[in-house]
Design an enzyme around this catalytic site. Sequence first.
Site, short mmCIF file in Angstrom:
data_model
loop_
_atom_site.label_atom_id
_atom_site.label_comp_id
_atom_site.label_asym_id
_atom_site.label_seq_id
_atom_site.Cartn_x
_atom_site.Cartn_y
_atom_site.Cartn_z
N ASN A 53 -9.08 5.98 17.17
CA ASN A 53 -8.85 7.17 16.35
C ASN A 53 -9.00 8.45 17.16
O ASN A 53 -8.21 9.39 17.04
CB ASN A 53 -9.82 7.21 15.17
CG ASN A 53 -9.48 6.21 14.09
OD1 ASN A 53 -8.41 5.61 14.09
ND2 ASN A 53 -10.40 6.02 13.15
N ARG A 388 7.35 1.66 9.37
CA ARG A 388 6.66 1.08 10.52
C ARG A 388 6.97 -0.41 10.55
O ARG A 388 6.57 -1.15 9.66
CB ARG A 388 5.14 1.28 10.43
CG ARG A 388 4.69 2.74 10.53
CD ARG A 388 3.17 2.80 10.67
NE ARG A 388 2.67 4.15 10.54
CZ ARG A 388 2.66 5.06 11.52
NH1 ARG A 388 3.17 4.75 12.69
NH2 ARG A 388 2.16 6.26 11.31
N ARG A 418 5.21 8.14 13.86
CA ARG A 418 4.44 8.34 15.07
C ARG A 418 3.86 7.04 15.62
O ARG A 418 3.23 6.28 14.91
CB ARG A 418 3.31 9.35 14.80
CG ARG A 418 2.54 9.76 16.04
CD ARG A 418 1.46 10.74 15.66
NE ARG A 418 2.03 12.02 15.26
CZ ARG A 418 1.48 12.82 14.36
NH1 ARG A 418 0.38 12.46 13.73
NH2 ARG A 418 2.04 13.96 14.05
N HIS A 448 9.28 8.30 4.11
CA HIS A 448 7.97 7.65 4.10
C HIS A 448 7.82 6.67 2.94
O HIS A 448 6.87 5.89 2.90
CB HIS A 448 6.88 8.72 4.03
CG HIS A 448 5.49 8.21 4.26
ND1 HIS A 448 4.52 8.21 3.28
CD2 HIS A 448 4.91 7.66 5.35
CE1 HIS A 448 3.40 7.71 3.76
NE2 HIS A 448 3.61 7.37 5.02
N TYR A 481 -4.45 -3.56 5.91
CA TYR A 481 -4.28 -2.39 5.05
C TYR A 481 -4.34 -2.83 3.59
O TYR A 481 -3.67 -3.79 3.20
CB TYR A 481 -2.93 -1.71 5.29
CG TYR A 481 -2.81 -0.90 6.56
CD1 TYR A 481 -3.65 -1.14 7.64
CD2 TYR A 481 -1.84 0.09 6.69
CE1 TYR A 481 -3.53 -0.40 8.81
CE2 TYR A 481 -1.71 0.82 7.86
CZ TYR A 481 -2.56 0.57 8.91
OH TYR A 481 -2.43 1.30 10.07
N ARG A 578 -9.89 8.78 1.60
CA ARG A 578 -10.31 8.02 2.77
C ARG A 578 -10.49 8.89 4.01
O ARG A 578 -11.43 8.74 4.77
CB ARG A 578 -9.27 6.93 3.08
CG ARG A 578 -9.73 5.95 4.15
CD ARG A 578 -8.56 5.17 4.72
NE ARG A 578 -7.82 5.95 5.69
CZ ARG A 578 -6.53 5.82 5.93
NH1 ARG A 578 -5.82 4.97 5.23
NH2 ARG A 578 -5.93 6.55 6.85
N HIS A 606 -5.38 2.10 1.93
CA HIS A 606 -4.10 2.74 2.22
C HIS A 606 -3.30 3.10 0.97
O HIS A 606 -2.41 3.93 1.02
CB HIS A 606 -3.27 1.79 3.11
CG HIS A 606 -2.07 2.41 3.72
ND1 HIS A 606 -0.78 2.05 3.37
CD2 HIS A 606 -1.93 3.37 4.68
CE1 HIS A 606 0.09 2.75 4.07
NE2 HIS A 606 -0.58 3.56 4.87
#
Length: 706
Positions: A53, A388, A418, A448, A481, A578, A606
Amino acid sequence: MEKTEKKSVAAKPELLNRELSWLAFNRRVLQEAQNPQVPLLERLKFMAIFSSNLDEYFKVRVATLRRLVKLKKKTRAKLGEDPAAQLKDLLEEVGRQQQEFGDTFRNGLLPALREQHIHLVSEHDLSEEQQQWVQQYFEQNVQDLLSPVILDDNLHHLFLKDQTVYLTFHLTEPEATGKKKKHDADERVMVMELPAKRHGGRFVQLPAIGDERYVMFLDDVIRVCAHTLFPKFGKVQVHAVKLSRDAELDIQEEVSGNLMLKIKSSLQKRETGYPARLLYDPAMPKAVLKAMIQKTGIGKDELVEGSRYHNFRDFFGFPDLGLSHLVYEPHPPLPHPTLPRTGKMLPAIAERDHLLNLPYQSFDYVTRLITEAALDPQVSGISITLYRVSSKSEVAKALLKAVKNGKQVTVVVELKARFDEESNMYWAEKLQKAGANVIYGIPELKVHSKLLLITRAEEGQNRLYAYLSTGNFNEVTSNIYADHGLFTSDPRLTSEVGEVFRYFHDRLDKTGQFEHLLVAPFELREKLNGLIDAEIARARKGEDAYIILKLNALQDERMILKLYEASTTGVRVELLIRGISCLIPGRVGQSENITQRAIVDRYLEHARLYVFGNGGDEKLYVASSDWMARNLDRRVEVAFPILDPKLRTEVRHMLDLQRQDSVKSRDWQNNFVGPTTEPAANAAAVRAQFDTYAWLKKNSRRRKTA
């Protein structure tokens, strides 16, 4: 003299700085590494998550602030906040966290490992027999992977790859050879990449001695044997450095031009991007650090004192040593209570809606559905959004099968996800070459939302089947997730999913086209405001009014101010956030009716959920969107209602478990220290993720015996 009336000036609502809020989230990850109730080897993984992270934070957020600092003074003034001051504050907090991180490792985890007869040994800890074994291992498995480069006048520039550990070698005390040649030196500085990937991992497991187990960093194996690489020098000192580069993709998404080429160009630039941070071992000799600075062109602002070891994310690969009691108990994916465990899924979805809860239930249901559609002669089309994609994507393979079988396959691929652009590009090109209609996102917007739409001919007309999810079409992340996905053939939802896919084709404004879905960038923000206003109106009438939000991030200032307004009128606002949150709860006259908590546990939370009291007829939406400006205004996002009352009750039950969590819940107002909810007298503690698994397991057994 006329008396002037004093006007009270309302204080400006307070917001928390985004960067510091993110660091607060990462500190909660570090707390899991410090928690003795977490299985020991899992604590090492939380160290890896913290490190990973922080790497991303430097590559993206710190790098962005450094670019803002370089702007002209007038331009910086328009930002509202001084980027230089922000950078100073966050680097100070990073320094504190890194110090705590190092202390956790040295004084917490290493002693705990030794108590379990696991020894992470360095070159100073080896017995004579172990030293011989390491030397032999080095000669057979490591030596041929090494390629040191000397830092001398012949090397004009040293390029360090992003996120890669390098070892420096300081060579002194050359052996006496009689007459000295002109090119001989009393010392040399050399550098090389640590070959962890080519070696097959960062750790080497030594032979056990009785119950005692020994593990060694690959770095230290090289340290032990460095003298064999440079036999003409009497002293060889080895230290580590690691560079993080700017990862921000500054792409101007234009209507014209080839976006694929732009993304590929940006990926190449990422490898050579502006240095964001050079971590170095504080024990490194000054001469070595000076040579590294000179040859790499790293500025002093980018130098960050680290530790002996870098890339702690490699602890994801720490050997489990066969010690099952030091890892989480297995949570094998549960069979779904209403979906068929074998055979066709479309008939079951035609009959009713089904809710998939990841990772507790298997993602295989999704890949099974796409594969079934690919083989079904009555299916004419499949449309999907890919944000993703895993490198070995079974979803993409099923889509290729559909193309081969003559289906009309439309794939909306987000090339600006990303750190996942390369995998996305690979599958996009492969699908396009196979004959799929590949749409490379939308100019100025990220796609998204996670949507799948299947068109099937039934009884002389087309019927639509859809899967709407908070999680990616990614087999790897689906194991870690926590997400919700809805299988449905309800025309109220499927027709509107079809409208979203039409937007990807015609690019026409779809405002006013959605009755059930909340879709950005068209009406998501406005409809959320309307739902909040409805709760405010009820509170003003003295009626019960409440809002419950579960998000990854809450940053949008306008939405925060709206929640502050709701709080001041008596609406109860409960937040489960979160990660980033710029809202400050519990402030009198601003947010006294707002509580805010976070859960960090085994799985990454998530899913996004929006709940509104609605006068007793509660409205519940499952969403892909956080409440950030980019999500609400610059992305294609979808929030969808759970229309089936049984499934709505199911989602609400899982949300309530998180609200009641007395083990892993952390309170924003208490600096995220300690559980926020004390269990009632004689009541069992609630650990939401584990209790969710147990509850879903019980449901699956009930279906089996029914």
